[in-house]
Write a protein that holds these residues in place. Sequence first.
Motif, PDB file in Angstrom:
ATOM      1  N   SER A 141     -33.642   0.495  -0.765  1.00  0.00           N
ATOM      2  CA  SER A 141     -32.459   0.720   0.069  1.00  0.00           C
ATOM      3  C   SER A 141     -31.496  -0.456  -0.010  1.00  0.00           C
ATOM      4  N   HIS A 142     -30.230  -0.116   0.249  1.00  0.00           N
ATOM      5  CA  HIS A 142     -29.214  -1.151   0.430  1.00  0.00           C
ATOM      6  C   HIS A 142     -28.991  -1.423   1.921  1.00  0.00           C
ATOM      7  N   ASP A 143     -29.619  -0.607   2.757  1.00  0.00           N
ATOM      8  CA  ASP A 143     -29.359  -0.705   4.198  1.00  0.00           C
ATOM      9  C   ASP A 143     -30.324  -1.698   4.846  1.00  0.00           C
TER      10      ASP A 143
ATOM     11  N   PHE B 265     -36.029  -3.810 -22.415  1.00  0.00           N
ATOM     12  CA  PHE B 265     -36.921  -3.595 -21.281  1.00  0.00           C
ATOM     13  C   PHE B 265     -36.104  -3.456 -19.998  1.00  0.00           C
ATOM     14  N   ILE B 266     -36.377  -2.399 -19.219  1.00  0.00           N
ATOM     15  CA  ILE B 266     -35.700  -2.218 -17.925  1.00  0.00           C
ATOM     16  C   ILE B 266     -36.450  -2.994 -16.844  1.00  0.00           C
ATOM     17  N   LEU B 267     -37.795  -3.052 -16.961  1.00  0.00           N
ATOM     18  CA  LEU B 267     -38.603  -3.829 -16.014  1.00  0.00           C
ATOM     19  C   LEU B 267     -39.393  -4.879 -16.785  1.00  0.00           C
TER      20      LEU B 267
ATOM     21  N   GLY C   1     -31.558  -4.525  -4.315  1.00  0.00           N
ATOM     22  CA  GLY C   1     -30.992  -5.185  -5.489  1.00  0.00           C
ATOM     23  C   GLY C   1     -29.791  -4.422  -5.985  1.00  0.00           C
ATOM     24  N   ARG C   2     -29.094  -5.016  -6.924  1.00  0.00           N
ATOM     25  CA  ARG C   2     -27.845  -4.406  -7.389  1.00  0.00           C
ATOM     26  C   ARG C   2     -28.099  -3.113  -8.149  1.00  0.00           C
ATOM     27  N   SER C   3     -27.055  -2.289  -8.153  1.00  0.00           N
ATOM     28  CA  SER C   3     -27.133  -1.031  -8.876  1.00  0.00           C
ATOM     29  C   SER C   3     -27.412  -1.290 -10.364  1.00  0.00           C
ATOM     30  N   GLY C   4     -28.347  -0.565 -10.918  1.00  0.00           N
ATOM     31  CA  GLY C   4     -28.682  -0.723 -12.332  1.00  0.00           C
ATOM     32  C   GLY C   4     -29.736  -1.788 -12.607  1.00  0.00           C
ATOM     33  N   SER C   5     -30.317  -2.370 -11.542  1.00  0.00           N
ATOM     34  CA  SER C   5     -31.296  -3.442 -11.776  1.00  0.00           C
ATOM     35  C   SER C   5     -32.686  -2.905 -12.118  1.00  0.00           C
ATOM     36  N   GLY C   6     -32.952  -1.633 -11.796  1.00  0.00           N
ATOM     37  CA  GLY C   6     -34.247  -1.065 -12.183  1.00  0.00           C
ATOM     38  C   GLY C   6     -35.095  -0.566 -11.032  1.00  0.00           C
ATOM     39  N   LYS C   7     -34.531  -0.460  -9.844  1.00  0.00           N
ATOM     40  CA  LYS C   7     -35.312  -0.074  -8.663  1.00  0.00           C
ATOM     41  C   LYS C   7     -35.868   1.347  -8.793  1.00  0.00           C
ATOM     42  N   THR C   8     -35.000   2.276  -9.174  1.00  0.00           N
ATOM     43  CA  THR C   8     -35.451   3.665  -9.284  1.00  0.00           C
ATOM     44  C   THR C   8     -36.483   3.807 -10.400  1.00  0.00           C
ATOM     45  N   THR C   9     -36.291   3.074 -11.458  1.00  0.00           N
ATOM     46  CA  THR C   9     -37.256   3.119 -12.566  1.00  0.00           C
ATOM     47  C   THR C   9     -38.636   2.673 -12.071  1.00  0.00           C
ATOM     48  N   LEU C  10     -38.654   1.628 -11.259  1.00  0.00           N
ATOM     49  CA  LEU C  10     -39.933   1.162 -10.722  1.00  0.00           C
ATOM     50  C   LEU C  10     -40.570   2.247  -9.842  1.00  0.00           C
TER      51      LEU C  10
ATOM     52  N   ARG D 109     -40.098  -0.129 -21.105  1.00  0.00           N
ATOM     53  CA  ARG D 109     -39.029   0.089 -22.091  1.00  0.00           C
ATOM     54  C   ARG D 109     -39.005   1.584 -22.345  1.00  0.00           C
ATOM     55  N   PRO D 110     -37.867   2.273 -22.030  1.00  0.00           N
ATOM     56  CA  PRO D 110     -37.856   3.722 -22.260  1.00  0.00           C
ATOM     57  C   PRO D 110     -38.154   4.029 -23.724  1.00  0.00           C
ATOM     58  N   PRO D 111     -38.916   5.085 -23.979  1.00  0.00           N
ATOM     59  CA  PRO D 111     -39.252   5.435 -25.359  1.00  0.00           C
ATOM     60  C   PRO D 111     -37.993   5.534 -26.221  1.00  0.00           C
TER      61      PRO D 111
HETATM   62  N1  LIG Z   1     -34.410   6.546 -19.873  1.00  0.00           N
HETATM   63  C1  LIG Z   1     -33.564   5.513 -19.929  1.00  0.00           C
HETATM   64  N2  LIG Z   1     -33.108   5.076 -21.124  1.00  0.00           N
HETATM   65  C2  LIG Z   1     -32.279   4.034 -21.197  1.00  0.00           C
HETATM   66  N3  LIG Z   1     -31.830   3.349 -20.130  1.00  0.00           N
HETATM   67  C3  LIG Z   1     -32.231   3.739 -18.926  1.00  0.00           C
HETATM   68  C4  LIG Z   1     -33.121   4.834 -18.744  1.00  0.00           C
HETATM   69  N4  LIG Z   1     -33.357   4.977 -17.429  1.00  0.00           N
HETATM   70  C5  LIG Z   1     -32.639   4.034 -16.807  1.00  0.00           C
HETATM   71  N5  LIG Z   1     -31.962   3.287 -17.695  1.00  0.00           N
HETATM   72  C6  LIG Z   1     -31.111   2.130 -17.406  1.00  0.00           C
HETATM   73  O1  LIG Z   1     -31.921   1.184 -16.732  1.00  0.00           O
HETATM   74  C7  LIG Z   1     -31.178   0.492 -15.760  1.00  0.00           C
HETATM   75  C8  LIG Z   1     -31.875   0.579 -14.438  1.00  0.00           C
HETATM   76  O2  LIG Z   1     -31.713   1.914 -13.924  1.00  0.00           O
HETATM   77  P1  LIG Z   1     -32.218   2.319 -12.467  1.00  0.00           P
HETATM   78  O3  LIG Z   1     -31.721   3.676 -12.174  1.00  0.00           O
HETATM   79  O4  LIG Z   1     -33.688   2.085 -12.392  1.00  0.00           O
HETATM   80  O5  LIG Z   1     -31.450   1.237 -11.565  1.00  0.00           O
HETATM   81  P2  LIG Z   1     -31.287   1.173  -9.986  1.00  0.00           P
HETATM   82  O6  LIG Z   1     -31.500  -0.242  -9.595  1.00  0.00           O
HETATM   83  O7  LIG Z   1     -32.140   2.181  -9.340  1.00  0.00           O
HETATM   84  O8  LIG Z   1     -29.768   1.568  -9.796  1.00  0.00           O
HETATM   85  P3  LIG Z   1     -29.105   2.395  -8.585  1.00  0.00           P
HETATM   86  O9  LIG Z   1     -29.173   1.516  -7.371  1.00  0.00           O
HETATM   87  O10 LIG Z   1     -27.692   2.598  -9.058  1.00  0.00           O
HETATM   88  O11 LIG Z   1     -29.851   3.685  -8.441  1.00  0.00           O
HETATM   89  C9  LIG Z   1     -29.782   1.091 -15.768  1.00  0.00           C
HETATM   90  O12 LIG Z   1     -28.967   0.260 -16.559  1.00  0.00           O
HETATM   91  C10 LIG Z   1     -29.993   2.436 -16.420  1.00  0.00           C
HETATM   92  O13 LIG Z   1     -28.834   2.848 -17.099  1.00  0.00           O
END
Ligand SMILES: Nc1ncnc2c1ncn2[C@@H]1O[C@H](COP(=O)(O)OP(=O)(O)OP(=O)(O)O)[C@@H](O)[C@H]1O
Length: 331
Positions: A300-302, A119-121, A138-147, A112-114
């Motif tokens: 990746s999406h590829d 919760f994102i993950l 996974g779909r855009s915005g699902s949390g992959k980059t955060t992980l 959960r970002p501070p």
């Molecule tokens: N610091 C943050 N505070 C609040 N929300 C955040 C923060 N970082 C990411 N998010 C949200 O968390 C969700 C997941 O973001 P993330 O970038 O991890 O997704 P993703 O699966 O990598 O998407 P993409 O494929 O578009 O890169 C998104 O809805 C994003 O807006």
Amino acid sequence: MICQPFPSGSLARSQPSICTGFLSIPSLADERSVWSDGLKQSSLSASISVHYWHSEPYQLISVKKRWKSLSKDIHSSGCIRQCGEVAALANGRSSTADKHKDCLRVQEISYRPPGTEAFILKNVTFSLPEKSLGLIYGRSGSGKTTLLQILAGLAMPTKGLVQFGKKGDVNISSQQRTLSNKVGIVFQFPERYFLTDSIIEELTFGWPKNTNDLYLRETLVARVQAAISAVGLYKVPMDLNPRALSDGYKRRLALAVQLVQMPDLLLLDEPLAGLDWNARADVVKVLRRLKQEQTLIVVSHDLKELMQLVDKAWRMEMGGVLVEQKVPLDV
Ligand SMILES: Nc1ncnc2c1ncn2[C@@H]1O[C@H](COP(=O)(O)OP(=O)(O)OP(=O)(O)O)[C@@H](O)[C@H]1O
């Protein structure tokens, strides 16, 4: 890719002993006698004379990470300890334990970002054996980059553990430090963040300019050689401006920049994005070769192009729940 300013007083300015002076790394032709056996046998012909770049207040988080981990590494015995491993890599030999041992174990990570409520993950759990490639899609915005950011030690999980190698208790703050030392991350479109005007400067960014420590010099050169060799950049002049490389070779260089740090785990965020078919095939070829020596996680999406390389795959559901998939995926 997240850009963040350095904290007040850049790392560069706070560590003058690292960024002043000049480190002359011997060329293969000139100083063969100082090279370890592994290096003598290396087929690389690059003559490496490293000029260092004077510091500016850099703004990229990837730069901060590179500087931090390199400077820490250089000042610790870890750098020296790894010399044999690097020489082995330069020789194209396996340097670490057998495949199938877990390189990475992620246990119930939630994030959960501070300052936020959601919760994102959620309870992300998985493991990955050494020298294998794990694919997360996974779909855009699902949390992959955060992980990926958590795995790289760039963000601290709200709960859960990330472990390397053998099991043991790790507290969360030491965990983050460990991760940033053991994990390399190649962000999306890494070539946008090249910092210098030559390939060699890009690869050696942040290294000491002045050292009489021969062993350290050997180690650093071995690292550069192993990285260049691993991504197949050895035919390219080291003084070439990185921006003059083809798109596929820019990605190769971005991989080498991380490999120079000898990461236990390399993370790649959309490594094929923005490339034409030729460059995509080139990067896939490099990843196939890298996988023989390195543990990789690719977001990746590829799926089609990467499927032949994938050992384990997970789909990130919206809401940050990671679900393991049967490989090969039905794409
Ligand atoms: N610091 C943050 N505070 C609040 N929300 C955040 C923060 N970082 C990411 N998010 C949200 O968390 C969700 C997941 O973001 P993330 O970038 O991890 O997704 P993703 O699966 O990598 O998407 P993409 O494929 O578009 O890169 C998104 O809805 C994003 O807006």
